[in-house]
Design a protein around this motif. Structure first.
Motif, mmCIF file in Angstrom:
data_model
loop_
_atom_site.group_PDB
_atom_site.id
_atom_site.type_symbol
_atom_site.label_atom_id
_atom_site.label_comp_id
_atom_site.label_asym_id
_atom_site.label_seq_id
_atom_site.Cartn_x
_atom_site.Cartn_y
_atom_site.Cartn_z
ATOM 1 N N ALA A 70 52.975 23.800 65.157
ATOM 2 C CA ALA A 70 52.904 25.071 64.408
ATOM 3 C C ALA A 70 51.913 24.909 63.540
ATOM 4 C CB ALA A 70 54.166 25.680 64.214
ATOM 5 N N SER A 71 51.233 26.061 63.208
ATOM 6 C CA SER A 71 50.443 25.756 62.050
ATOM 7 C C SER A 71 50.638 26.734 60.756
ATOM 8 C CB SER A 71 48.758 25.892 62.282
ATOM 9 O OG SER A 71 48.750 27.135 63.092
ATOM 10 N N ASN A 72 51.495 27.696 61.095
ATOM 11 C CA ASN A 72 52.035 28.364 59.853
ATOM 12 C C ASN A 72 53.632 28.746 59.715
ATOM 13 O OD1 ASN A 72 53.268 30.631 61.639
ATOM 14 N ND2 ASN A 72 50.976 30.440 62.331
ATOM 15 N N PRO A 73 53.943 29.071 58.405
ATOM 16 C CA PRO A 73 55.428 29.024 58.106
ATOM 17 C C PRO A 73 56.403 29.764 59.461
ATOM 18 C CG PRO A 73 54.286 29.501 56.201
ATOM 19 C CD PRO A 73 53.405 29.650 57.210
ATOM 20 N N TYR A 74 55.796 30.875 59.916
ATOM 21 C CA TYR A 74 56.592 31.632 60.779
ATOM 22 C C TYR A 74 56.606 30.623 62.103
ATOM 23 C CZ TYR A 74 57.263 34.558 64.847
ATOM 24 O OH TYR A 74 57.761 35.244 65.967
ATOM 25 N N GLY A 75 55.712 29.976 62.451
ATOM 26 C CA GLY A 75 55.659 29.141 63.937
ATOM 27 C C GLY A 75 56.468 27.847 63.519
ATOM 28 N N ILE A 76 56.640 27.435 62.432
ATOM 29 C CA ILE A 76 57.616 26.263 61.981
ATOM 30 C C ILE A 76 58.735 26.609 62.279
ATOM 31 C CG2 ILE A 76 58.169 24.669 60.304
ATOM 32 C CD1 ILE A 76 55.180 24.376 59.540
ATOM 33 N N SER A 77 59.203 27.975 61.554
ATOM 34 C CA SER A 77 60.728 28.368 61.624
ATOM 35 C C SER A 77 61.054 28.580 63.058
ATOM 36 C CB SER A 77 60.534 29.603 61.011
ATOM 37 O OG SER A 77 60.239 30.919 61.846
ATOM 38 N N LYS A 78 60.123 28.730 63.875
ATOM 39 C CA LYS A 78 60.494 29.312 65.482
ATOM 40 C C LYS A 78 60.445 27.876 66.151
ATOM 41 C CE LYS A 78 60.787 33.601 65.442
ATOM 42 N NZ LYS A 78 62.223 34.321 65.743
ATOM 43 N N VAL A 79 59.829 26.771 65.628
ATOM 44 C CA VAL A 79 59.980 25.254 66.371
ATOM 45 C C VAL A 79 61.345 24.869 65.964
ATOM 46 C CG1 VAL A 79 59.177 22.974 66.289
ATOM 47 C CG2 VAL A 79 57.635 24.805 66.319
ATOM 48 N N ALA A 80 61.775 25.157 64.664
ATOM 49 C CA ALA A 80 62.972 24.588 64.186
ATOM 50 C C ALA A 80 64.168 25.261 64.765
ATOM 51 C CB ALA A 80 63.287 24.930 62.877
ATOM 52 N N GLN A 81 63.931 26.676 65.135
ATOM 53 C CA GLN A 81 65.183 27.453 65.863
ATOM 54 C C GLN A 81 65.363 26.871 67.424
ATOM 55 O OE1 GLN A 81 65.746 31.975 66.417
ATOM 56 N NE2 GLN A 81 63.987 31.538 67.985
ATOM 57 N N GLU A 82 63.782 26.657 67.866
ATOM 58 C CA GLU A 82 64.171 25.962 69.340
ATOM 59 C C GLU A 82 64.739 24.471 69.256
ATOM 60 O OE1 GLU A 82 60.554 26.752 71.716
ATOM 61 O OE2 GLU A 82 60.922 24.874 72.522
ATOM 62 N N ASN A 83 64.677 23.800 68.253
ATOM 63 C CA ASN A 83 65.012 22.300 68.134
ATOM 64 C C ASN A 83 66.580 22.448 67.863
ATOM 65 O OD1 ASN A 83 62.662 21.301 68.417
ATOM 66 N ND2 ASN A 83 62.303 20.714 66.233
ATOM 67 N N PHE A 84 67.157 23.323 66.941
ATOM 68 C CA PHE A 84 68.565 23.830 66.989
ATOM 69 C C PHE A 84 69.153 24.124 68.375
ATOM 70 C CE2 PHE A 84 68.053 23.869 62.256
ATOM 71 C CZ PHE A 84 69.010 22.957 61.804
ATOM 72 N N ALA A 85 68.545 24.848 69.171
ATOM 73 C CA ALA A 85 68.995 25.136 70.455
ATOM 74 C C ALA A 85 69.193 23.925 71.227
ATOM 75 C CB ALA A 85 67.977 26.252 71.205
ATOM 76 N N GLY A 86 68.247 23.033 71.215
ATOM 77 C CA GLY A 86 68.263 21.675 71.904
ATOM 78 C C GLY A 86 69.644 20.965 71.680
ATOM 79 N N ILE A 87 69.585 20.925 70.143
ATOM 80 C CA ILE A 87 70.958 19.856 69.824
ATOM 81 C C ILE A 87 72.143 20.532 70.108
ATOM 82 C CG2 ILE A 87 69.742 18.460 68.361
ATOM 83 C CD1 ILE A 87 71.150 20.051 66.086
#
Ligand code: GDD
Length: 315
Positions: free
Chosen positions: A137-154
């Protein structure tokens, strides 16, 4: 027997359509948001005003609604806003999601959870992107959504929770707030038409190419993903056709009788953005049988008509 669905962010643009989609398919819809719903309350079995950053409130609502499905649409959802309020974007989009995941875990409810992510999670690509394409991701919104997806994984791997993430591409329709590009252009076009003369439309980066879907197709995809027996955990949700904003603007301007002058406003540009974001939706189609019924021009005509008749009060 009716199944229950709990929708976070159901007071917003997409949430209103999602509530209608599930109600019309026989579900009991529990809605919650910090704001009152945009659509009529008839689509909700129950509606609770709640700040999802309050964990106790989220947990109580989870226990009371006993959902079969949970959907998280609640977010700072505009990329432009996320550059202006990055801290708030991270707080709402990540802690809000964590409150939902923790409430499901602590209550022991066996719900399937759908977390709405974004095509803004992907690294740049000039071609249609499938789910295997790198995320960067290249903006704060995109980074927040990558983090959301990573939390889903764990939460899946650590607690065995049933969580599916989307990477949803751009979408529009009647009721979308005017800070987003298509309703912004349509509103300006409608004002010119109403004036009966010529006028100006103020725009940002018209060279950006985006894959716009109709919100009605997006919410049917969300329902079909939740109802499917898929073992996939990440889905692109997008129309599969890409246009430049210049092409979109040309179409909107063609709906106006007068002459339209286009004014490029530097303040509408973002510090950085991907030139092209284009969806490969093969996985969604083959796993669920979904196919889109509308294209972006259907949505634009509907928005133009709705705004011109004054039926729609976009915020
Ligand atoms: N808002 C806006 N206003 N955008 C403009 C304008 C303008 O006048 N002119 C050009 N654009 C361009 C933006 O630079 C961007 O490339 C594109 O139009 C879409 O902008 P928005 O409609 O503001 O959407 P967004 O970038 O916040 O992202 C939307 O799509 C994502 C999926 O890719 C949101 O709906 C996100 O929630 C969603 O995840």
């Amino acid at each position: 027997m009716n199944r229950n669905i709990l929708i976070f962010g159901s007071g917003g643009f997409v949430g209103s359509y999602l509530a209608e989609e599930f109600t019309s398919h026989g579900y009991r819809v529990y809605g919650t948001d910090i704001v009152e719903p945009k659509s009529s309350r008839q689509f909700f079995h129950d509606y609770t005003s709640l700040d999802m950053l309050s964990f106790d409130g989220v947990l109580r609502l989870m226990e009371r609604s006993a959902p079969d499905y949970v959907v998280n649409l609640a977010a700072v959802s505009s990329v432009g806003d996320s550059w202006r309020i990055p801290q708030k974007t991270i707080e709402v989009n990540i802690n809000g999601t964590l409150n939902i995941l923790e409430a499901v875990r602590k209550s022991g409810i066996k719900a399937r959870i759908l977390l709405i992510g974004s095509s803004e999670e992907y690294a740049p690509s000039a071609y249609p992107i499938s789910e295997s394409y790198p995320v960067n991701a290249s903006n704060p919104y995109g980074i927040s959504k990558v983090a959301q997806e990573n939390f889903a994984g764990i939460y899946r791997s650590s607690f065995g929770m049933d969580i599916i993430s989307t990477r949803t591409f751009n979408h529009t329709g009647i009721g979308q707030p005017e800070k987003f590009v298509i309703p912004s252009f349509v509103r300006q076009a409608v004002e010119i038409e109403r004036s009966g003369g010529n006028g100006k439309i103020y725009v940002g980066n018209l060279s950006a190419k985006r894959d716009f879907g109709d919100v009605r197709d997006m919410v049917s995809a969300y329902r079909m993903i939740l109802e499917s027996n898929t073992s996939e955990r990440v889905f692109n949700v997008g129309r599969g056709i890409c246009y430049s904003l210049e092409e979109i603007l040309k179409y909107i301007a063609s709906l106006v009788h007068g002459k339209v002058e286009v004014i490029v406003s530097p303040e509408k540009f973002r510090p950085v953005e991907n030139p092209v974001i284009w969806c490969d939706n093969s996985r969604l189609r083959s796993a669920t049988g979904w196919s889109p019924k509308y294209d972006v021009f259907d949505a634009i005509r509907g928005m133009f008509g709705s705004m011109a008749s004054g039926r729609q009060g976009n915020s």
